[in-house]
Design a protein around this motif. Structure first.
Motif, PDB file in Angstrom:
ATOM      1  N   GLN A   1     -39.902 -88.708 -53.967  1.00 37.59           N
ATOM      2  CA  GLN A   1     -40.573 -89.064 -53.152  1.00 37.59           C
ATOM      3  C   GLN A   1     -40.328 -90.737 -53.248  1.00 37.59           C
ATOM      4  O   GLN A   1     -40.212 -91.330 -53.984  1.00 37.59           O
ATOM      5  CB  GLN A   1     -41.742 -88.645 -53.341  1.00 37.59           C
ATOM      6  CG  GLN A   1     -42.018 -87.557 -53.300  1.00 37.59           C
ATOM      7  CD  GLN A   1     -43.355 -87.096 -53.582  1.00 37.59           C
ATOM      8  OE1 GLN A   1     -43.796 -87.779 -54.101  1.00 37.59           O
ATOM      9  NE2 GLN A   1     -44.003 -85.529 -53.019  1.00 37.59           N
ATOM     10  N   ASN A   2     -40.405 -91.474 -51.737  1.00 40.03           N
ATOM     11  CA  ASN A   2     -40.203 -92.570 -51.300  1.00 40.03           C
ATOM     12  C   ASN A   2     -41.402 -92.871 -50.976  1.00 40.03           C
ATOM     13  O   ASN A   2     -42.283 -91.883 -50.393  1.00 40.03           O
ATOM     14  CB  ASN A   2     -39.193 -92.777 -49.924  1.00 40.03           C
ATOM     15  CG  ASN A   2     -37.852 -93.068 -50.105  1.00 40.03           C
ATOM     16  OD1 ASN A   2     -37.347 -92.573 -52.045  1.00 40.03           O
ATOM     17  ND2 ASN A   2     -37.292 -92.137 -49.274  1.00 40.03           N
ATOM     18  N   TYR A   3     -41.894 -93.824 -51.852  1.00 44.52           N
ATOM     19  CA  TYR A   3     -43.197 -94.444 -50.796  1.00 44.52           C
ATOM     20  C   TYR A   3     -43.228 -95.430 -50.948  1.00 44.52           C
ATOM     21  O   TYR A   3     -42.648 -96.602 -50.879  1.00 44.52           O
ATOM     22  CB  TYR A   3     -44.127 -94.854 -52.369  1.00 44.52           C
ATOM     23  CG  TYR A   3     -44.558 -92.804 -52.969  1.00 44.52           C
ATOM     24  CD1 TYR A   3     -45.330 -92.277 -52.754  1.00 44.52           C
ATOM     25  CD2 TYR A   3     -44.186 -92.989 -54.284  1.00 44.52           C
ATOM     26  CE1 TYR A   3     -45.451 -91.223 -52.848  1.00 44.52           C
ATOM     27  CE2 TYR A   3     -44.150 -91.563 -54.895  1.00 44.52           C
ATOM     28  CZ  TYR A   3     -44.902 -90.493 -53.548  1.00 44.52           C
ATOM     29  OH  TYR A   3     -45.353 -88.943 -55.003  1.00 44.52           O
ATOM     30  N   HIS A   4     -44.557 -96.495 -49.546  1.00 46.04           N
ATOM     31  CA  HIS A   4     -44.628 -97.307 -49.082  1.00 46.04           C
ATOM     32  C   HIS A   4     -44.759 -98.393 -49.872  1.00 46.04           C
ATOM     33  O   HIS A   4     -45.095 -98.376 -51.664  1.00 46.04           O
ATOM     34  CB  HIS A   4     -45.411 -97.553 -48.420  1.00 46.04           C
ATOM     35  CG  HIS A   4     -46.209 -98.713 -47.524  1.00 46.04           C
ATOM     36  ND1 HIS A   4     -45.962 -99.295 -47.850  1.00 46.04           N
ATOM     37  CD2 HIS A   4     -45.740 -99.041 -46.098  1.00 46.04           C
ATOM     38  CE1 HIS A   4     -46.549-100.638 -47.207  1.00 46.04           C
ATOM     39  NE2 HIS A   4     -46.113-100.619 -46.200  1.00 46.04           N
ATOM     40  N   VAL A   5     -44.218 -99.973 -50.521  1.00 52.47           N
ATOM     41  CA  VAL A   5     -44.492-100.409 -51.367  1.00 52.47           C
ATOM     42  C   VAL A   5     -45.779-100.980 -51.885  1.00 52.47           C
ATOM     43  O   VAL A   5     -46.237-100.976 -52.569  1.00 52.47           O
ATOM     44  CB  VAL A   5     -43.810-102.194 -50.775  1.00 52.47           C
ATOM     45  CG1 VAL A   5     -43.782-103.107 -51.590  1.00 52.47           C
ATOM     46  CG2 VAL A   5     -42.219-101.225 -50.301  1.00 52.47           C
TER      47      VAL A   5
ATOM     48  N   ASN B   1     -50.761 -97.309 -53.893  1.00 52.70           N
ATOM     49  CA  ASN B   1     -52.173 -96.739 -54.703  1.00 52.70           C
ATOM     50  C   ASN B   1     -51.442 -96.262 -55.542  1.00 52.70           C
ATOM     51  O   ASN B   1     -51.483 -95.636 -56.281  1.00 52.70           O
ATOM     52  CB  ASN B   1     -52.928 -98.124 -55.227  1.00 52.70           C
ATOM     53  CG  ASN B   1     -53.045 -99.517 -54.193  1.00 52.70           C
ATOM     54  OD1 ASN B   1     -52.015-100.180 -54.722  1.00 52.70           O
ATOM     55  ND2 ASN B   1     -53.757 -99.474 -54.082  1.00 52.70           N
ATOM     56  N   THR B   2     -51.026 -95.065 -54.442  1.00 49.85           N
ATOM     57  CA  THR B   2     -51.768 -93.530 -55.296  1.00 49.85           C
ATOM     58  C   THR B   2     -50.451 -92.756 -54.761  1.00 49.85           C
ATOM     59  O   THR B   2     -49.676 -93.542 -53.239  1.00 49.85           O
ATOM     60  CB  THR B   2     -53.078 -92.675 -54.556  1.00 49.85           C
ATOM     61  OG1 THR B   2     -53.212 -92.893 -53.612  1.00 49.85           O
ATOM     62  CG2 THR B   2     -53.869 -93.367 -55.010  1.00 49.85           C
ATOM     63  N   ASN B   3     -49.723 -91.296 -55.316  1.00 50.97           N
ATOM     64  CA  ASN B   3     -49.539 -90.642 -55.095  1.00 50.97           C
ATOM     65  C   ASN B   3     -49.403 -89.015 -55.303  1.00 50.97           C
ATOM     66  O   ASN B   3     -50.767 -89.658 -55.283  1.00 50.97           O
ATOM     67  CB  ASN B   3     -47.704 -91.455 -55.671  1.00 50.97           C
ATOM     68  CG  ASN B   3     -47.821 -91.034 -56.863  1.00 50.97           C
ATOM     69  OD1 ASN B   3     -48.686 -90.419 -57.777  1.00 50.97           O
ATOM     70  ND2 ASN B   3     -46.747 -91.609 -58.064  1.00 50.97           N
ATOM     71  N   SER B   4     -48.410 -87.780 -54.518  1.00 57.23           N
ATOM     72  CA  SER B   4     -49.014 -86.640 -54.663  1.00 57.23           C
ATOM     73  C   SER B   4     -49.317 -86.949 -56.260  1.00 57.23           C
ATOM     74  O   SER B   4     -50.134 -86.024 -56.283  1.00 57.23           O
ATOM     75  CB  SER B   4     -47.627 -86.383 -54.100  1.00 57.23           C
ATOM     76  OG  SER B   4     -46.981 -86.595 -54.503  1.00 57.23           O
TER      77      SER B   4
ATOM     78  N   ASP C   1     -58.688 -81.710 -49.179  1.00 55.29           N
ATOM     79  CA  ASP C   1     -57.577 -80.448 -50.319  1.00 55.29           C
ATOM     80  C   ASP C   1     -56.364 -80.170 -50.206  1.00 55.29           C
ATOM     81  O   ASP C   1     -55.519 -78.554 -50.298  1.00 55.29           O
ATOM     82  CB  ASP C   1     -58.309 -79.223 -49.674  1.00 55.29           C
ATOM     83  CG  ASP C   1     -58.056 -79.024 -48.326  1.00 55.29           C
ATOM     84  OD1 ASP C   1     -57.674 -80.459 -46.816  1.00 55.29           O
ATOM     85  OD2 ASP C   1     -58.466 -78.001 -47.041  1.00 55.29           O
ATOM     86  N   PHE C   2     -56.024 -81.430 -49.837  1.00 52.82           N
ATOM     87  CA  PHE C   2     -53.912 -81.134 -49.929  1.00 52.82           C
ATOM     88  C   PHE C   2     -53.931 -82.777 -50.879  1.00 52.82           C
ATOM     89  O   PHE C   2     -55.256 -83.818 -50.969  1.00 52.82           O
ATOM     90  CB  PHE C   2     -53.584 -81.199 -48.879  1.00 52.82           C
ATOM     91  CG  PHE C   2     -54.065 -82.714 -47.555  1.00 52.82           C
ATOM     92  CD1 PHE C   2     -53.689 -83.519 -47.451  1.00 52.82           C
ATOM     93  CD2 PHE C   2     -55.587 -82.591 -47.063  1.00 52.82           C
ATOM     94  CE1 PHE C   2     -54.135 -84.971 -46.252  1.00 52.82           C
ATOM     95  CE2 PHE C   2     -55.948 -82.642 -45.875  1.00 52.82           C
ATOM     96  CZ  PHE C   2     -55.352 -84.216 -45.855  1.00 52.82           C
ATOM     97  N   VAL C   3     -52.426 -82.671 -51.222  1.00 50.86           N
ATOM     98  CA  VAL C   3     -52.447 -84.135 -51.905  1.00 50.86           C
ATOM     99  C   VAL C   3     -51.539 -84.969 -51.277  1.00 50.86           C
ATOM    100  O   VAL C   3     -50.675 -86.358 -51.506  1.00 50.86           O
ATOM    101  CB  VAL C   3     -52.536 -84.109 -53.268  1.00 50.86           C
ATOM    102  CG1 VAL C   3     -53.333 -83.504 -53.995  1.00 50.86           C
ATOM    103  CG2 VAL C   3     -51.157 -82.999 -53.500  1.00 50.86           C
ATOM    104  N   LYS C   4     -50.898 -84.381 -49.955  1.00 46.90           N
ATOM    105  CA  LYS C   4     -49.943 -84.899 -49.407  1.00 46.90           C
ATOM    106  C   LYS C   4     -50.396 -86.243 -48.516  1.00 46.90           C
ATOM    107  O   LYS C   4     -51.057 -85.907 -48.107  1.00 46.90           O
ATOM    108  CB  LYS C   4     -49.449 -84.170 -48.876  1.00 46.90           C
ATOM    109  CG  LYS C   4     -48.064 -83.240 -49.469  1.00 46.90           C
ATOM    110  CD  LYS C   4     -47.007 -82.863 -48.714  1.00 46.90           C
ATOM    111  CE  LYS C   4     -46.041 -81.669 -50.455  1.00 46.90           C
ATOM    112  NZ  LYS C   4     -44.953 -81.926 -50.292  1.00 46.90           N
ATOM    113  N   ASP C   5     -49.309 -86.922 -47.748  1.00 45.18           N
ATOM    114  CA  ASP C   5     -49.837 -88.023 -46.893  1.00 45.18           C
ATOM    115  C   ASP C   5     -50.073 -86.955 -45.400  1.00 45.18           C
ATOM    116  O   ASP C   5     -49.183 -85.960 -45.077  1.00 45.18           O
ATOM    117  CB  ASP C   5     -48.881 -89.049 -46.894  1.00 45.18           C
ATOM    118  CG  ASP C   5     -48.552 -90.067 -48.430  1.00 45.18           C
ATOM    119  OD1 ASP C   5     -49.606 -90.480 -48.781  1.00 45.18           O
ATOM    120  OD2 ASP C   5     -47.463 -90.415 -48.258  1.00 45.18           O
TER     121      ASP C   5
END
Length: 71
Positions: free
Chosen positions: A3-7, A10-13, A47-51
């Motif tokens: 997974q690529n996250y924005h710089v 603060n949280t991820n999945s 009810d979900f953890v995705k962006d």
């Protein structure tokens, strides 16, 4: 899959899944993950953890409909 996250994210999945399943208070989780209690409450309520998608739901054009038809 990586997974690529924005710089500035603060949280991820993975951390969001921990937040949703945790039995500790919002204050303790906020301290643990370095976010606000409002953020913790937001992720606990979902009810979900995705962006979510960041694309616009409607497209605003600079031209009017008649101008677009002429082109």
């Amino acid at each position: 899959m990586k997974q690529n996250y924005h710089v500035n994210a603060n949280t991820n999945s993975h951390s969001r899944a921990i937040i949703r399943c945790a039995n500790t208070s919002n204050i303790d989780l906020a301290r643990r993950f370095g976010v606000s209690t409002k953020t913790i409450a937001k992720w606990r309520g979902r009810d979900f953890v995705k962006d979510k998608t960041s694309r616009p739901k409607t497209m605003h054009y600079a031209l009017s409909e008649t101008e677009r038809e002429l082109i």
